[in-house]
Design an enzyme around this catalytic site. Structure first.
Site, PDB file in Angstrom:
ATOM      1  N   ASP A   1       0.837  -1.208   0.000  1.00  0.00           N
ATOM      2  CA  ASP A   1       0.000   0.000   0.000  1.00  0.00           C
ATOM      3  C   ASP A   1       0.872   1.258   0.000  1.00  0.00           C
ATOM      4  O   ASP A   1       1.971   1.255   0.552  1.00  0.00           O
ATOM      5  CB  ASP A   1      -0.905  -0.028   1.247  1.00  0.00           C
ATOM      6  CG  ASP A   1      -2.064   0.931   1.129  1.00  0.00           C
ATOM      7  OD1 ASP A   1      -2.313   1.451   0.016  1.00  0.00           O
ATOM      8  OD2 ASP A   1      -2.729   1.179   2.148  1.00  0.00           O
TER       9      ASP A   1
ATOM     10  N   ASN B   1     -10.506  -2.610  -6.552  1.00  0.00           N
ATOM     11  CA  ASN B   1      -9.646  -1.746  -7.387  1.00  0.00           C
ATOM     12  C   ASN B   1     -10.203  -1.522  -8.797  1.00  0.00           C
ATOM     13  O   ASN B   1      -9.825  -0.572  -9.480  1.00  0.00           O
ATOM     14  CB  ASN B   1      -8.222  -2.311  -7.498  1.00  0.00           C
ATOM     15  CG  ASN B   1      -7.403  -2.159  -6.230  1.00  0.00           C
ATOM     16  OD1 ASN B   1      -6.494  -2.933  -5.974  1.00  0.00           O
ATOM     17  ND2 ASN B   1      -7.709  -1.144  -5.434  1.00  0.00           N
TER      18      ASN B   1
HETATM   19  C1  FPP Z   1      -1.730   0.115  -3.480  1.00  0.00           C
HETATM   20  O1  FPP Z   1      -1.315   1.455  -3.461  1.00  0.00           O
HETATM   21  C2  FPP Z   1      -1.153  -0.623  -4.599  1.00  0.00           C
HETATM   22  C3  FPP Z   1      -1.862  -1.189  -5.613  1.00  0.00           C
HETATM   23  C4  FPP Z   1      -3.328  -1.106  -5.702  1.00  0.00           C
HETATM   24  C5  FPP Z   1      -1.205  -1.895  -6.712  1.00  0.00           C
HETATM   25  C6  FPP Z   1       0.021  -2.690  -6.413  1.00  0.00           C
HETATM   26  C7  FPP Z   1       0.759  -2.879  -7.659  1.00  0.00           C
HETATM   27  C8  FPP Z   1       2.090  -2.825  -7.804  1.00  0.00           C
HETATM   28  C9  FPP Z   1       3.039  -2.697  -6.692  1.00  0.00           C
HETATM   29  C10 FPP Z   1       2.612  -2.891  -9.187  1.00  0.00           C
HETATM   30  C11 FPP Z   1       3.317  -4.099  -9.588  1.00  0.00           C
HETATM   31  C12 FPP Z   1       2.884  -5.354  -8.972  1.00  0.00           C
HETATM   32  C13 FPP Z   1       3.188  -6.582  -9.414  1.00  0.00           C
HETATM   33  C14 FPP Z   1       2.826  -7.740  -8.574  1.00  0.00           C
HETATM   34  C15 FPP Z   1       3.819  -6.850 -10.700  1.00  0.00           C
HETATM   35  P1  FPP Z   1      -2.399   2.594  -3.606  1.00  0.00           P
HETATM   36  O2  FPP Z   1      -2.509   2.933  -5.044  1.00  0.00           O
HETATM   37  O3  FPP Z   1      -3.675   2.174  -2.964  1.00  0.00           O
HETATM   38  O4  FPP Z   1      -1.714   3.754  -2.813  1.00  0.00           O
HETATM   39  P2  FPP Z   1      -2.414   4.913  -1.941  1.00  0.00           P
HETATM   40  O5  FPP Z   1      -3.093   4.212  -0.786  1.00  0.00           O
HETATM   41  O6  FPP Z   1      -1.261   5.750  -1.514  1.00  0.00           O
HETATM   42  O7  FPP Z   1      -3.377   5.622  -2.829  1.00  0.00           O
END
Ligand code: FPP
Length: 247
Positions: free
Chosen positions: A21, A69
C-alpha cells in the site's frame, strides 16, 4: 550482524502475506501521477521476492489488485493491467534465476485477455521451481473467495456427493483459492494503514500483523527482514495462556 543474519532460520514463518500500500501517496509526494507510484512499486516487488528467497521463505503472497480496485479511474486500471503484463514478462527471468514458482489467486477470468495469457505462460514456465511460491492476488477479494467456496460445497451437496457433516475447518480451507498452502503466519501492510481490506480473512485468523509506515515503493528486503525479526520476538498463543505455550 546484518539483518539477514539476525533471522533465526529454525523459526521462520513459512508463509508471508503482504498488502502493498502507498503507491499513490508516494507518487503524490513527488508531484507525479499515481501510476508513477505503481511503476516504482515493481522494484519493491522484485527486492521483496529476492529477500524472501534469501531468508528461506517458502510462500510469499502479494495483494496486487483487489476486486474493489476495478472501481478506480479507468486510466489507472488500464495502466495497472499493462504494468502487470510488462512486469510478468520482464520478471520471469528473475523468477527463474531465484527458483520462484509463480501462482495467482482471485477472479482471474475478470482480467484482460492479454494479462491472463501472460500470467498463465509465466505460471507454466516457472512451475518446476521449488524454492519459493510467489502468489499474486489479482482481482481478489476474500469475501468473494469464501462465497465461491460455499457455493462449490453447496453444489456438491446438491449432487449428493458431499454430506454437510463432513465439512470441517480444514476441509473448508482446501476449497479456498489458497488450498494446499499453509496459512500465513505473518501479514505485512505498508503505508501506516491498519486494515485487512478484504484480504485472506479466513487464512489470517492466527497471523501476526505487522504494520510499517514505509510506502510500498520504498519497501526493500531489509524491511522484510525487520518484519521477520519482529515476528520471531512475538509469542504465538493460539488462544492458550503464555504458560501453556512455554510448557
Ligand atoms: C496500493 O497502493 C497498490 C496497488 C493497488 C497496486 C500494487 C501494484 C504494484 C506494486 C505494481 C506491480 C505489482 C506486481 C505484482 C507486478 P495505492 O494505489 O492504494 O496507494 P495509496 O493508498 O497511496 O493511494
Amino acid at each position: 550482524m546484518s539483518l539477514l543474519e539476525q533471522i533465526d532460520k529454525d523459526r521462520l514463518p513459512q508463509h508471508i502475506a503482504v498488502i502493498m500500500d502507498g503507491n499513490g501517496r508516494w507518487a503524490k509526494e513527488q508531484g507525479k501521477l499515481r501510476v508513477f507510484g505503481h511503476q516504482n512499486g515493481v522494484r519493491a516487488v522484485r527486492d521483496t521476492v529476492e529477500g524472501a528467497v534469501e531468508a528461506g521463505i517458502s510462500f510469499l503472497t502479494l495483494y496486487a489488485f483487489s476486486t474493489e480496485n476495478w472501481n478506480r479511474p479507468k486510466f489507472e486500471v488500464t495502466a495497472l493491467m499493462e504494468l502487470l503484463v510488462s512486469t510478468i514478462n520482464k520478471e520471469t527471468k528473475t523468477l527463474m534465476d531465484n527458483e520462484v514458482r509463480l501462482n495467482a489467486i482471485g477472479n482471474l477470468s475478470a482480467l484482460p485477455a492479454k494479462c491472463y495469457q501472460q500470467l498463465q505462460e509465466a505460471i507454466k514456465k516457472t512451475s518446476g521451481n521449488r524454492k519459493c511460491t510467489l502468489t499474486l492476488a489479482l482481482s481478489y477479494s476474500s469475501r468473494w473467495e469464501i462465497v465461491e467456496a460455499a457455493r462449490k460445497l453447496g453444489e456438491q451437496i446438491k449432487l449428493g456427493i458431499l454430506d454437510p457433516k463432513d465439512i470441517s475447518e480444514e476441509m473448508f480451507s482446501t476449497q479456498l483459492t489458497t488450498g494446499g498452502m499453509p496459512d500465513p503466519e505473518l501479514m505485512i501492510r505498508t503505508s501506516g494503514e491498519h486494515r485487512i481490506s478484504n484480504y485472506l480473512l479466513y487464512q489470517l485468523a492466527y497471523s501476526e500483523l505487522y504494520f510499517t509506515q514505509k510506502l510500498w515503493p520504498d519497501f526493500r528486503r531489509e524491511d522484510l527482514f525487520e518484519a521477520i525479526i519482529d515476528y520471531q520476538k512475538r509469542e504465538r498463543r493460539f488462544g492458550m495462556t503464555s504458560e501453556q505455550v512455554k510448557n
